[in-house]
Design a protein around this motif. Structure first.
Motif, PDB file in Angstrom:
ATOM      1  N   ASP A 206      28.592  44.660   7.619  1.00 39.22           N
ATOM      2  CA  ASP A 206      28.751  43.238   7.046  1.00 39.22           C
ATOM      3  C   ASP A 206      29.718  42.585   7.762  1.00 39.22           C
ATOM      4  OD1 ASP A 206      26.955  44.100   5.046  1.00 39.22           O
ATOM      5  OD2 ASP A 206      28.193  44.649   3.560  1.00 39.22           O
ATOM      6  N   ILE A 207      31.057  43.463   7.812  1.00 40.35           N
ATOM      7  CA  ILE A 207      32.169  42.612   8.388  1.00 40.35           C
ATOM      8  C   ILE A 207      31.911  42.331   9.919  1.00 40.35           C
ATOM      9  CG2 ILE A 207      34.521  42.723   8.974  1.00 40.35           C
ATOM     10  CD1 ILE A 207      34.357  42.380   6.043  1.00 40.35           C
ATOM     11  N   ASP A 208      31.279  43.075  10.445  1.00 42.63           N
ATOM     12  CA  ASP A 208      31.054  42.752  11.983  1.00 42.63           C
ATOM     13  C   ASP A 208      29.996  41.660  12.024  1.00 42.63           C
ATOM     14  OD1 ASP A 208      32.502  44.836  12.837  1.00 42.63           O
ATOM     15  OD2 ASP A 208      30.720  46.274  13.097  1.00 42.63           O
ATOM     16  N   GLU A 209      29.192  41.398  11.223  1.00 41.24           N
ATOM     17  CA  GLU A 209      28.239  40.328  11.280  1.00 41.24           C
ATOM     18  C   GLU A 209      29.021  38.946  10.705  1.00 41.24           C
ATOM     19  OE1 GLU A 209      24.301  38.982   8.579  1.00 41.24           O
ATOM     20  OE2 GLU A 209      24.556  41.319   9.100  1.00 41.24           O
ATOM     21  N   LEU A 210      29.791  39.135   9.795  1.00 39.05           N
ATOM     22  CA  LEU A 210      30.581  38.074   9.479  1.00 39.05           C
ATOM     23  C   LEU A 210      31.546  37.516  10.266  1.00 39.05           C
ATOM     24  CD1 LEU A 210      32.588  37.991   5.797  1.00 39.05           C
ATOM     25  CD2 LEU A 210      33.806  37.551   7.940  1.00 39.05           C
ATOM     26  N   LEU A 211      32.231  38.406  11.149  1.00 38.08           N
ATOM     27  CA  LEU A 211      33.101  37.776  12.093  1.00 38.08           C
ATOM     28  C   LEU A 211      32.203  37.200  13.242  1.00 38.08           C
ATOM     29  CD1 LEU A 211      35.825  40.813  12.030  1.00 38.08           C
ATOM     30  CD2 LEU A 211      35.831  38.331  11.103  1.00 38.08           C
ATOM     31  N   ALA A 212      31.242  37.928  13.708  1.00 36.37           N
ATOM     32  CA  ALA A 212      30.257  37.324  14.615  1.00 36.37           C
ATOM     33  C   ALA A 212      29.953  35.946  14.210  1.00 36.37           C
ATOM     34  CB  ALA A 212      29.038  38.332  14.892  1.00 36.37           C
ATOM     35  N   SER A 213      29.397  35.958  13.074  1.00 36.31           N
ATOM     36  CA  SER A 213      28.853  34.381  12.308  1.00 36.31           C
ATOM     37  C   SER A 213      30.208  33.504  12.777  1.00 36.31           C
ATOM     38  CB  SER A 213      28.347  34.669  11.459  1.00 36.31           C
ATOM     39  OG  SER A 213      28.036  33.231  10.697  1.00 36.31           O
ATOM     40  N   LEU A 214      31.085  33.775  12.203  1.00 35.85           N
ATOM     41  CA  LEU A 214      32.564  32.974  12.197  1.00 35.85           C
ATOM     42  C   LEU A 214      32.843  32.575  13.778  1.00 35.85           C
ATOM     43  CD1 LEU A 214      35.644  33.505  10.186  1.00 35.85           C
ATOM     44  CD2 LEU A 214      35.906  32.878  12.470  1.00 35.85           C
TER      45      LEU A 214
END
Length: 267
Positions: free
Chosen positions: A138-146
């Protein structure tokens, strides 16, 4: 004074009162405390500031190396306290700032004599025996999107973080705050925030501490507040009957009542 300009320091309230330092979370600035300041200013010297990279701080002072860890943000806190020669201050930190307050209090115990942790989380990623609310994926995806589209990420995430969909103006305010932050600096702060693990630091806290959690919070879910409370001996846990991650905006009366009640009980 250099630090006053760098961190856009504002001081209001009773100059003879016990100092209270208000510290904002990721994507925010000191304006987020505007509904709390009046409740404190009558009896306290209230200090507000912006972390370097946020609000109206001096962007030329930003260093990716310094702010790649929470220690860099905690150093901002230490230097603000030193610049104003604060003694026995109460540090009120929202979200990740609750943890920078823990670090700062350990570094300069003579300057910070109590902590108020508003919607704190010492770790956002789930771990064995610990529920932070997010998987590593989840965090990897969140940071990639950001990192790929900061403005789009802000528009999607801010209302979710704020909660209270029946009051869309709150989500819009947080979106505007996120979008006003320099994207490159915000990416550093986001990685520092969401990849941090401050659980072991909680055991170092020896000052009176109030932990404020919200009944429903997607960023710091129920259970995180209880974890923080258990880890800090003698701390007080209050669960606010509100939703979202920013109770000082969505439920200011209940938040202020809890904070002022705690302050009144301090020696």
């Amino acid at each position: 004074m250099e630090i006053e300009h760098r961190n856009n320091i504002t001081v209001v309230g009773d100059p003879q009162g016990r100092p209270v330092v208000l510290a904002h979370g990721f994507g925010c600035d000191q304006n987020m405390w505007r509904l709390t300041v009046p409740a404190l200013a009558e009896k306290h010297r209230v200090v507000l500031f912006d972390y370097v990279g946020s609000g109206r701080s001096d962007p030329s002072a930003f260093s990716e190396d310094r702010y790649a860890s929470l220690d860099g943000y905690a150093q901002d806190v230490v230097e603000v306290c030193e610049a104003l020669d604060l003694r026995d201050a109460v540090f009120v930190g929202h979200s990740v700032s609750a943890m920078t307050g823990v670090l700062a209090a350990d570094a300069v115990p003579e300057r910070i004599g109590a902590l108020v942790m508003v919607a704190p989380s010492p770790r956002y990623i789930d771990d064995e025996g610990y529920r932070g609310g997010f998987s590593a994926g989840d965090i990897d995806e969140l940071l990639a999107s950001l990192e790929s589209n900061y403005l789009g990420w802000s528009s999607a995430m801010a209302p979710m973080i704020m909660g209270n969909p029946e009051r869309p103006e709150l989500g819009e305010e947080l979106t505007d705050s996120f979008c006003a932050t320099d994207p490159d600096m915000a990416r550093v702060f986001a990685r520092t925030t969401f990849l941090s693990d401050s659980r072991d630091d909680l055991e170092k806290v020896t000052v009176p501490t109030l932990v404020l959690e919200c009944a429903q919070d997607v960023i710091a879910p129920r259970g995180v507040g209880a974890f923080v409370h258990r880890a800090i001996p003698g701390s007080t846990l209050v669960t606010l009957d509100t939703t979202g991650h920013c109770p000082h905006l969505s439920a200011p009366e209940a938040t202020n009542e809890a904070i002022t009640g705690f302050l009144a009980g301090l020696r």
